[in-house]
Design a protein around this motif. Structure first.
Motif, short mmCIF file in Angstrom:
data_model
loop_
_atom_site.label_atom_id
_atom_site.label_comp_id
_atom_site.label_asym_id
_atom_site.label_seq_id
_atom_site.Cartn_x
_atom_site.Cartn_y
_atom_site.Cartn_z
N GLY A 178 -15.70 -20.97 -62.85
CA GLY A 178 -14.44 -20.62 -60.98
C GLY A 178 -13.35 -21.16 -61.10
N HIS A 179 -13.06 -22.05 -62.33
CA HIS A 179 -11.56 -22.62 -61.95
C HIS A 179 -10.38 -21.92 -62.07
N PRO A 180 -9.58 -21.30 -61.50
CA PRO A 180 -8.07 -20.69 -61.07
C PRO A 180 -7.09 -21.13 -63.36
N PHE A 181 -7.28 -20.06 -64.24
CA PHE A 181 -5.69 -21.30 -64.82
C PHE A 181 -4.86 -19.41 -64.86
N CYS A 182 -4.19 -19.78 -65.10
CA CYS A 182 -2.62 -18.91 -65.88
C CYS A 182 -2.35 -18.35 -67.01
N LEU A 183 -2.01 -17.29 -67.04
CA LEU A 183 -1.31 -16.69 -68.59
C LEU A 183 0.25 -16.26 -67.91
N THR A 184 1.21 -17.09 -68.64
CA THR A 184 2.73 -16.41 -68.85
C THR A 184 2.90 -15.74 -70.15
N ALA A 185 3.57 -15.12 -70.09
CA ALA A 185 4.39 -14.34 -71.49
C ALA A 185 5.65 -14.94 -71.96
N ASN A 186 5.17 -15.81 -73.03
CA ASN A 186 6.27 -16.97 -73.92
C ASN A 186 7.62 -16.23 -73.80
#
Length: 122
Positions: free
Chosen positions: A114-122
């Motif tokens: 349940g921990h949120p994490f982000c994906l960001t565009a390089n």
């Protein structure tokens, strides 16, 4: 005198350390830490950084974006292709909250605990 701190470890509370370590190992390719055992599992990153996962009785998953149970911290991972990375992580067991603040720039997912994490565009 100037004191420099070197980050050595980040540890997440969770109900199943081995399962969460396996998720992040598949997602990142990091190596298992040799000190892993039933109550703790870890992955070793660049420069010796340890990402640890420790068993906590009655763990309550963050309720992002609602703050009833705060997220407390989250990872951000740079990726070449947001859609491809999101699809891969969902196959590994990540979740995708309905609330996505800016899907063109980044994606918010949750790990199996349940921990949120982000994906960001390089």
């Amino acid at each position: 005198m100037s004191v420099q701190l070197k980050l050595r470890a980040i540890t997440l509370d969770c109900p199943d350390p081995e399962a969460l370590a396996a998720f992040y190992q598949q997602a990142t390719g990091l190596d298992p830490h040799p000190g892993s055992h039933g109550e703790f599992a870890g992955l070793t990153g660049e420069g010796g950084l340890l990402i640890g996962f420790q068993r906590v009785a009655d763990h309550r998953a963050p309720s992002w974006p609602d703050q009833t149970v705060p997220q407390q911290l989250h990872f951000c991972f740079g990726v070449a292709d947001l859609d491809e990375a999101e699809s891969h992580l969902l196959e590994l067991g990540a979740g995708k909250p309905d609330h996505q603040p800016d899907e063109d720039r980044y994606r918010v997912l949750t790990d199996p605990a349940g921990h949120p994490f982000c994906l960001t565009a390089n």
